[in-house]
Design a protein around this motif. Structure first.
Motif, short mmCIF file in Angstrom:
data_model
loop_
_atom_site.label_atom_id
_atom_site.label_comp_id
_atom_site.label_asym_id
_atom_site.label_seq_id
_atom_site.Cartn_x
_atom_site.Cartn_y
_atom_site.Cartn_z
N LEU A 191 27.15 45.79 60.69
CA LEU A 191 26.47 44.90 61.64
C LEU A 191 27.24 44.81 62.95
O LEU A 191 26.67 44.84 64.03
N ARG A 192 28.55 44.73 62.85
CA ARG A 192 29.38 44.65 64.06
C ARG A 192 29.27 45.90 64.90
O ARG A 192 29.43 45.86 66.12
N ALA A 193 28.98 47.02 64.25
CA ALA A 193 28.81 48.27 64.99
C ALA A 193 27.51 48.28 65.79
O ALA A 193 27.37 49.05 66.74
N GLU A 194 26.56 47.40 65.41
CA GLU A 194 25.24 47.37 66.06
C GLU A 194 25.15 46.36 67.18
O GLU A 194 24.32 46.50 68.08
N ILE A 195 25.95 45.30 67.11
CA ILE A 195 25.79 44.20 68.05
C ILE A 195 27.05 44.05 68.91
O ILE A 195 28.11 44.55 68.57
N ALA A 196 26.90 43.35 70.03
CA ALA A 196 28.01 43.20 70.97
C ALA A 196 28.70 41.85 70.82
O ALA A 196 29.45 41.43 71.70
N THR A 197 28.46 41.16 69.72
CA THR A 197 29.00 39.82 69.54
C THR A 197 30.51 39.85 69.33
O THR A 197 31.04 40.67 68.60
N THR A 198 31.20 38.94 69.99
CA THR A 198 32.63 38.75 69.78
C THR A 198 32.82 37.84 68.57
O THR A 198 32.14 36.82 68.45
N CYS A 199 33.73 38.19 67.67
CA CYS A 199 33.90 37.45 66.42
C CYS A 199 35.33 36.93 66.26
O CYS A 199 36.29 37.59 66.66
N ALA A 200 35.43 35.77 65.66
CA ALA A 200 36.71 35.26 65.14
C ALA A 200 36.46 34.92 63.68
O ALA A 200 35.53 34.18 63.36
N LEU A 201 37.29 35.47 62.80
CA LEU A 201 37.07 35.42 61.36
C LEU A 201 38.30 34.86 60.66
O LEU A 201 39.41 35.38 60.84
N VAL A 202 38.13 33.81 59.89
CA VAL A 202 39.21 33.27 59.06
C VAL A 202 39.17 33.93 57.69
O VAL A 202 38.11 34.02 57.06
N THR A 203 40.31 34.40 57.22
CA THR A 203 40.39 34.98 55.88
C THR A 203 41.81 34.84 55.35
O THR A 203 42.77 34.78 56.12
N HIS A 204 41.94 34.75 54.04
CA HIS A 204 43.27 34.79 53.43
C HIS A 204 43.57 36.18 52.90
O HIS A 204 44.65 36.43 52.35
N ASP A 205 42.63 37.11 53.07
CA ASP A 205 42.70 38.44 52.48
C ASP A 205 43.08 39.47 53.55
O ASP A 205 42.29 39.77 54.45
N LEU A 206 44.30 40.00 53.46
CA LEU A 206 44.75 40.97 54.46
C LEU A 206 43.92 42.25 54.46
O LEU A 206 43.69 42.85 55.51
N HIS A 207 43.46 42.67 53.28
CA HIS A 207 42.61 43.86 53.22
C HIS A 207 41.33 43.64 54.01
O HIS A 207 40.86 44.53 54.73
#
Length: 261
Positions: A191-207
């Protein structure tokens, strides 16, 4: 070089400048500064209580910092109406936040209805297709009739329906089983490859951070230990703490490949 409030760099869609926040005696954020490139995806990583979610929520004013400045699209958001801000910044909370008494279609239309968009229905259906859900099959279902992965797809569709330039996600895949999580990670990367949206993502998973982020910021006790592109962070961890996180996640330092270290 620090920038003045009057002229933040417009190449950055999100910027935090010397942001601090306390909750009583707890220091949640301690003089944090970072930028998110337009069109990029920042993955915020760290242990529980490191300040990841607090920092994320400063970008839509769900958290008001005690000190420092936060910029969205070049604006100091302390001067922006928080309701108007949240209508143009997509947000996916950890549990998805779907309204259980609304069907899928109406959930996805939420922001569009609030902004009185005449094309709310069509845009909601387009957003469902974008996240891989056929609106003919899913639009009339209740949230309780969906799997966990489907509910998260609907939550992402709702956040995307108004075509925001910015999308904030708080551990959107954290409560899912391993197979569903992997499927949604791949779907989100596509999805990120299709849209121009800037994202900030919280995760505890380094992978997950390495897979989805164009930049990773590692937080510890409210401070940033390192902020770098995934390959740089893995190749050259800046602190012993970052090295320890990589080792615990079984990421081979120096290669970026998963495996025993």
């Amino acid at each position: 070089m620090a920038l003045s409030a009057a002229a933040p760099a417009l190449s950055f869609t999100l910027r935090a400048e010397r942001v601090s926040k306390r909750f009583g005696d707890v220091v949640a954020l301690d003089d944090v500064s970072l930028d998110v490139d337009a069109g990029g995806c920042l993955a915020l990583v760290g242990e529980s209580g490191s300040g990841k979610t607090t920092l994320l929520r400063t970008f839509n004013r769900l958290v008001e910092p005690d000190a420092g400045q936060v910029f969205v699209d070049g604006e100091d958001i302390a001067r922006v109406d928080p309701v108007a801000l949240r209508r143009r910044v997509g947000y996916v909370p950890q549990d998805g936040g779907l309204l259980p008494h609304w069907r899928v279609q109406r959930n996805v239309e939420l922001v569009l209805r609030l902004t009185h968009d005449a094309d709310a229905a069509d845009k909601a259906r387009a957003a469902l297709r974008l996240v891989g859900l056929d609106p003919d099959r899913f639009a009339d279902r209740w949230p309780r009739e969906l799997s966990g992965g489907q509910r998260q797809r609907v939550a992402i569709a709702r956040a995307l329906a108004a075509k925001p330039r910015i999308l904030l996600l708080d551990e959107p895949f954290g409560a899912l089983d391993a197979i569903t999580r992997a499927e949604l990670q791949e779907a989100f990367a596509a999805l990120r490859a299709e849209i121009a949206t800037t994202c900030a993502l919280v995760t505890h998973d380094l992978h997950e951070a390495i897979l989805l982020g164009t930049r990773i910021a590692v937080l510890r006790r409210g401070r940033i230990e390192q902020s770098a592109e995934p390959a740089t962070l893995v190749r050259a961890p800046a602190t012993a703490y970052v090295s320890t996180l990589l080792h615990r996640a079984r990421v081979a330092v120096g290669t970026g490949l998963a495996g025993a270290t």
